[in-house]
Motif scaffolding. Structure first.
Motif, PDB file in Angstrom:
ATOM      1  N   PHE A   1       0.838  -1.198   0.000  1.00 45.85           N
ATOM      2  CA  PHE A   1       0.000   0.000   0.000  1.00 45.85           C
ATOM      3  C   PHE A   1       0.875   1.251   0.000  1.00 45.85           C
ATOM      4  O   PHE A   1       2.046   1.226   0.362  1.00 45.85           O
ATOM      5  N   TYR A   2       0.277   2.359  -0.401  1.00 43.66           N
ATOM      6  CA  TYR A   2       0.961   3.645  -0.454  1.00 43.66           C
ATOM      7  C   TYR A   2       0.870   4.353   0.889  1.00 43.66           C
ATOM      8  O   TYR A   2      -0.105   4.208   1.634  1.00 43.66           O
ATOM      9  N   GLY A   3       1.892   5.166   1.169  1.00 42.38           N
ATOM     10  CA  GLY A   3       1.904   5.962   2.378  1.00 42.38           C
ATOM     11  C   GLY A   3       2.629   5.274   3.513  1.00 42.38           C
ATOM     12  O   GLY A   3       2.625   4.044   3.633  1.00 42.38           O
ATOM     13  N   VAL A   4       3.294   6.090   4.351  1.00 46.50           N
ATOM     14  CA  VAL A   4       4.008   5.543   5.499  1.00 46.50           C
ATOM     15  C   VAL A   4       3.028   4.937   6.482  1.00 46.50           C
ATOM     16  O   VAL A   4       3.192   3.813   6.943  1.00 46.50           O
ATOM     17  N   GLU A   5       1.986   5.707   6.820  1.00 47.79           N
ATOM     18  CA  GLU A   5       0.953   5.221   7.728  1.00 47.79           C
ATOM     19  C   GLU A   5      -0.228   4.704   6.921  1.00 47.79           C
ATOM     20  O   GLU A   5      -0.506   5.162   5.816  1.00 47.79           O
ATOM     21  N   ARG A   6      -0.958   3.767   7.499  1.00 47.25           N
ATOM     22  CA  ARG A   6      -2.152   3.263   6.840  1.00 47.25           C
ATOM     23  C   ARG A   6      -3.232   4.346   6.811  1.00 47.25           C
ATOM     24  O   ARG A   6      -3.254   5.219   7.667  1.00 47.25           O
ATOM     25  N   PRO A   7      -4.135   4.303   5.826  1.00 43.11           N
ATOM     26  CA  PRO A   7      -5.184   5.330   5.743  1.00 43.11           C
ATOM     27  C   PRO A   7      -6.000   5.415   7.031  1.00 43.11           C
ATOM     28  O   PRO A   7      -6.471   4.390   7.547  1.00 43.11           O
ATOM     29  N   ASN A   8      -6.197   6.620   7.547  1.00 43.57           N
ATOM     30  CA  ASN A   8      -6.869   6.781   8.831  1.00 43.57           C
ATOM     31  C   ASN A   8      -8.316   6.319   8.816  1.00 43.57           C
ATOM     32  O   ASN A   8      -8.851   5.907   9.850  1.00 43.57           O
ATOM     33  N   VAL A   9      -8.980   6.374   7.676  1.00 44.27           N
ATOM     34  CA  VAL A   9     -10.342   5.856   7.601  1.00 44.27           C
ATOM     35  C   VAL A   9     -10.362   4.366   7.913  1.00 44.27           C
ATOM     36  O   VAL A   9     -11.226   3.868   8.644  1.00 44.27           O
ATOM     37  N   GLU A  10      -9.379   3.636   7.380  1.00 45.85           N
ATOM     38  CA  GLU A  10      -9.319   2.195   7.656  1.00 45.85           C
ATOM     39  C   GLU A  10      -8.793   1.920   9.058  1.00 45.85           C
ATOM     40  O   GLU A  10      -9.153   0.921   9.686  1.00 45.85           O
ATOM     41  N   VAL A  11      -7.929   2.790   9.563  1.00 46.55           N
ATOM     42  CA  VAL A  11      -7.378   2.588  10.904  1.00 46.55           C
ATOM     43  C   VAL A  11      -8.431   2.831  11.977  1.00 46.55           C
ATOM     44  O   VAL A  11      -8.573   2.047  12.922  1.00 46.55           O
ATOM     45  N   ARG A  12      -9.211   3.914  11.844  1.00 42.30           N
ATOM     46  CA  ARG A  12     -10.106   4.331  12.918  1.00 42.30           C
ATOM     47  C   ARG A  12     -11.535   3.837  12.778  1.00 42.30           C
ATOM     48  O   ARG A  12     -12.197   3.560  13.775  1.00 42.30           O
ATOM     49  N   ILE A  13     -12.025   3.720  11.562  1.00 44.43           N
ATOM     50  CA  ILE A  13     -13.422   3.368  11.371  1.00 44.43           C
ATOM     51  C   ILE A  13     -13.612   1.867  11.215  1.00 44.43           C
ATOM     52  O   ILE A  13     -14.551   1.293  11.771  1.00 44.43           O
ATOM     53  N   ILE A  14     -12.698   1.185  10.501  1.00 42.16           N
ATOM     54  CA  ILE A  14     -12.966  -0.239  10.216  1.00 42.16           C
ATOM     55  C   ILE A  14     -12.783  -1.189  11.409  1.00 42.16           C
ATOM     56  O   ILE A  14     -13.712  -1.994  11.610  1.00 42.16           O
ATOM     57  N   PRO A  15     -11.812  -1.281  12.222  1.00 49.03           N
ATOM     58  CA  PRO A  15     -10.521  -0.610  12.302  1.00 49.03           C
ATOM     59  C   PRO A  15      -9.376  -1.599  12.058  1.00 49.03           C
ATOM     60  O   PRO A  15      -9.249  -2.603  12.749  1.00 49.03           O
ATOM     61  N   THR A  16      -8.555  -1.331  11.081  1.00 45.23           N
ATOM     62  CA  THR A  16      -7.388  -2.152  10.760  1.00 45.23           C
ATOM     63  C   THR A  16      -6.325  -2.011  11.860  1.00 45.23           C
ATOM     64  O   THR A  16      -6.138  -0.916  12.381  1.00 45.23           O
ATOM     65  N   THR A  17      -5.553  -3.029  12.251  1.00 41.54           N
ATOM     66  CA  THR A  17      -5.692  -4.428  11.910  1.00 41.54           C
ATOM     67  C   THR A  17      -6.617  -5.070  12.942  1.00 41.54           C
ATOM     68  O   THR A  17      -6.406  -4.920  14.129  1.00 41.54           O
ATOM     69  N   TRP A  18      -7.593  -5.838  12.482  1.00 39.22           N
ATOM     70  CA  TRP A  18      -8.721  -6.271  13.292  1.00 39.22           C
ATOM     71  C   TRP A  18      -8.783  -7.791  13.303  1.00 39.22           C
ATOM     72  O   TRP A  18      -9.219  -8.426  12.364  1.00 39.22           O
ATOM     73  N   THR A  19      -8.322  -8.375  14.407  1.00 35.49           N
ATOM     74  CA  THR A  19      -8.301  -9.821  14.582  1.00 35.49           C
ATOM     75  C   THR A  19      -9.462 -10.251  15.458  1.00 35.49           C
ATOM     76  O   THR A  19      -9.730  -9.631  16.488  1.00 35.49           O
ATOM     77  N   LEU A  20     -10.128 -11.341  15.073  1.00 30.41           N
ATOM     78  CA  LEU A  20     -11.295 -11.808  15.803  1.00 30.41           C
ATOM     79  C   LEU A  20     -11.221 -13.316  16.013  1.00 30.41           C
ATOM     80  O   LEU A  20     -10.675 -14.050  15.185  1.00 30.41           O
ATOM     81  N   LEU A  21     -11.769 -13.773  17.117  1.00 30.56           N
ATOM     82  CA  LEU A  21     -11.842 -15.199  17.405  1.00 30.56           C
ATOM     83  C   LEU A  21     -13.127 -15.750  16.812  1.00 30.56           C
ATOM     84  O   LEU A  21     -14.227 -15.342  17.220  1.00 30.56           O
ATOM     85  N   GLY A  22     -13.008 -16.630  15.818  1.00 27.68           N
ATOM     86  CA  GLY A  22     -14.229 -17.091  15.176  1.00 27.68           C
ATOM     87  C   GLY A  22     -14.017 -18.182  14.157  1.00 27.68           C
ATOM     88  O   GLY A  22     -12.944 -18.787  14.060  1.00 27.68           O
ATOM     89  N   LEU A  23     -15.069 -18.417  13.378  1.00 24.14           N
ATOM     90  CA  LEU A  23     -15.100 -19.421  12.322  1.00 24.14           C
ATOM     91  C   LEU A  23     -15.476 -18.737  11.014  1.00 24.14           C
ATOM     92  O   LEU A  23     -16.410 -17.918  10.983  1.00 24.14           O
ATOM     93  N   GLY A  24     -14.783 -19.071   9.944  1.00 23.99           N
ATOM     94  CA  GLY A  24     -15.056 -18.423   8.669  1.00 23.99           C
ATOM     95  C   GLY A  24     -15.051 -19.388   7.504  1.00 23.99           C
ATOM     96  O   GLY A  24     -14.365 -20.419   7.533  1.00 23.99           O
ATOM     97  N   VAL A  25     -15.812 -19.054   6.461  1.00 24.35           N
ATOM     98  CA  VAL A  25     -15.878 -19.847   5.237  1.00 24.35           C
ATOM     99  C   VAL A  25     -15.761 -18.909   4.043  1.00 24.35           C
ATOM    100  O   VAL A  25     -16.361 -17.828   4.026  1.00 24.35           O
ATOM    101  N   THR A  26     -14.975 -19.306   3.048  1.00 25.34           N
ATOM    102  CA  THR A  26     -14.863 -18.581   1.788  1.00 25.34           C
ATOM    103  C   THR A  26     -15.317 -19.492   0.658  1.00 25.34           C
ATOM    104  O   THR A  26     -14.811 -20.614   0.518  1.00 25.34           O
ATOM    105  N   GLN A  27     -16.279 -19.021  -0.132  1.00 23.83           N
ATOM    106  CA  GLN A  27     -16.826 -19.800  -1.243  1.00 23.83           C
ATOM    107  C   GLN A  27     -16.731 -18.983  -2.522  1.00 23.83           C
ATOM    108  O   GLN A  27     -17.239 -17.854  -2.596  1.00 23.83           O
ATOM    109  N   ASN A  28     -16.060 -19.536  -3.526  1.00 22.18           N
ATOM    110  CA  ASN A  28     -16.039 -18.924  -4.853  1.00 22.18           C
ATOM    111  C   ASN A  28     -17.236 -19.426  -5.653  1.00 22.18           C
ATOM    112  O   ASN A  28     -17.506 -20.636  -5.697  1.00 22.18           O
TER     113      ASN A  28
END
Length: 377
Positions: A145-172
Motif C-alpha cells: 500500500f501507499y503511504g508511510v501510515e495506513r489510511p486513517n479511515v481504515e485505521v479508525r473506522i474499520i478498524p485495521t488491523t482487526w483480529t477476531l476469534l471465530g469461524l469463517g468460510v470462503t466460497q467462490n
C-alpha cells in the motif's frame, strides 16, 4: 479459557467445512495424506516497518512500528496451521520525548488459525482470523500500500488491523464472485473508541499498567460478518461487507448492538490505480459516538525505472470519529495526503509523504512529514 476457545474454534472450522463438503471419506483421507516431508511442511516469513514522523509545529516520533514473524505448518495437503506473531513499538521515540524508551512495547498474537481446503472453491478456517472488511485489513504488508501510515479511515473506522476469534468460510461462485461468512466475537468499546474495542491477544513487555494484560475479548457479544467480492469487470475489483454485533460495550447495562457497512472499489490498469472506500457504523448508544463514518479517494501511478519501481499517490479523506475513552468528543476530520513509494525490489520499499489534517470547528491544522521503510519476505 482463551486456549480452549481457540482450540474449539479451530476444530469447529474443520467440522463446519466437513458438513458443507458432505464427503466424510475424502475428509478422512485428506487429514492423513501428504506428499511433503516433515521439514518441507514449514513455511516461515517476516514483514515489518519503521516510521519517522516530523510535525511542522515541532516534535518528532521514530517508531519501529511492527516486526512480524509468521510461521505456517502444513499438516496435510488440505489442512494447515497459520500463525502471525508481532512485536510493536520497540524502543519508540515519542513526539515530545528527549530519548528512546521501551515503554509500551507489545508482543501480540495477530493470527492463529487452522485452515482446511475442501476444493479450489471452498475454504474454511477457525481461530484468530482477520475480519473480511476493507482494503488492507487482510492484506496489510507495507509493500502492498501507499503511504508511510495506513489510511486513517481504515485505521479508525474499520478498524485495521482487526483480529477476531471465530469461524469463517470462503466460497467462490463461478469465476466472478467470492462470498465470505464469519461468526465471531464482538468489539468491546467499554465506552471508548471503535479502534480501542478491537480484540487484542498479547502482552505489554514493558508497561506502566498493573499487569500488562492485553487480552480483550467481549464474551458477552456475538457477531457475524459477510462479504461479497465481484471481479467480473475488467481491471476492476468491487467489494461490500456488512457486520452485525449484538453488544459492543460490556461495561454498560443492557445491550448496545452495532452495524458496520463498508464498500470499496479498486481499479488498476497498467501503472494507474484508483481506490475508493466508504465505511460507516451505527451503534445503539446514547452518545455522540453512535454514528461514525469515513471515506477516502486515492489515485496513484507507478512505473519501472532502471533503479527499481517508483510510485506516487494522493489521498483525500474525510471521517467522523469519537475517541470517548480519552474524553475526545466526536470530530470531523479532513485530510490531504501526498507522497511516493520507492520499491528497491518487490520485497523492500522506502516511503515518504506529507499529511495535512484539519478538524472542523478548530482553528489551524496539523502538518506532518513522514518517512518509512518496510519489508516483506
Amino acid at each position: 479459557m482463551q486456549k480452549t476457545l481457540l482450540t474449539s474454534a479451530a476444530l469447529g472450522a474443520v467440522m463446519m467445512g466437513s458438513a458443507v463438503a458432505g464427503d466424510a471419506d475424502a475428509l478422512d483421507a485428506s487429514l492423513i495424506k501428504t506428499e511433503k516431508s516433515f521439514w518441507d511442511r514449514f513455511t516461515f516469513g517476516t514483514y515489518g516497518e519503521i516510521h519517522a514522523n516530523f510535525w511542522k509545529d515541532g516534535g518528532t516520533e521514530v517508531d519501529p512500528h511492527r516486526i512480524v514473524l509468521f510461521a505456517d505448518f502444513q499438516f496435510t495437503d488440505n489442512l494447515k496451521l497459520v500463525t502471525e506473531t508481532e512485536l510493536e513499538h520497540s524502543l519508540e521515540k515519542r513526539r515530545h520525548d528527549a530519548s528512546f524508551t521501551s515503554t509500551g512495547v507489545e508482543l501480540k498474537l495477530e493470527q492463529a488459525y487452522l485452515e482446511y481446503t475442501f476444493s479450489d472453491d471452498l475454504v474454511a478456517k477457525g481461530g484468530l482470523i482477520l475480519a473480511p472488511v476493507g482494503v488492507i485489513n487482510e492484506v496489510h504488508e507495507p509493500t502492498t500500500f501507499y503511504g508511510v501510515e495506513r489510511p486513517n479511515v481504515e485505521v479508525r473506522i474499520i478498524p485495521t488491523t482487526w483480529t477476531l476469534l471465530g469461524l469463517g468460510v470462503t466460497q467462490n461462485v463461478g469465476t466472478d464472485w467470492q462470498l465470505d461468512g464469519m461468526f465471531h466475537g464482538g468489539n468491546d468499546t467499554r465506552g471508548g473508541s471503535i479502534r480501542g474495542g478491537r480484540s487484542s491477544y498479547g502482552i505489554d513487555l514493558f508497561t506502566v499498567n498493573s499487569d500488562g494484560n492485553r487480552f480483550n475479548q467481549n464474551n458477552d457479544s456475538w457477531a457475524f460478518t459477510g462479504r461479497a467480492k465481484y471481479t467480473g469487470i475488467q481491471d476492476l475489483k468491487l467489494s461490500a461487507s456488512l457486520q452485525y454485533q449484538s453488544d459492543m460495550d460490556s461495561s454498560a447495562s443492557g445491550t448496545q448492538d452495532g452495524v458496520l457497512g463498508e464498500v470499496h472499489g479498486v481499479y488498476r490498469k497498467g501503472g494507474f490505480q484508483f481506490i475508493a472506500l466508504g465505511s460507516a457504523w451505527e451503534i445503539d448508544v446514547e452518545s455522540e459516538g453512535d454514528s461514525q463514518w469515513g471515506y477516502y479517494l486515492e489515485p496513484s501511478y507507478a512505473w519501472d525505472t532502471f533503479i527499481g519501481k517508483v510510485g506516487v499517490f494522493g489521498r483525500f479523506s474525510q471521517y467522523e470519529y469519537a475517541d470517548l475513552a480519552v474524553g475526545s468528543s466526536s470530530k470531523k476530520y479532513t485530510e490531504y495526503n501526498l507522497g511516493g513509494n520507492y520499491w528497491i525490489n518487490e520485497n523492500l520499499v522506502v516511503k515518504a509523504d506529507y499529511l495535512n489534517q484539519e478538524i472542523k470547528g478548530e482553528v489551524g491544522g496539523t502538518e506532518i512529514y513522514n518517512l518509512g521503510f518496510g519489508w516483506y519476505y
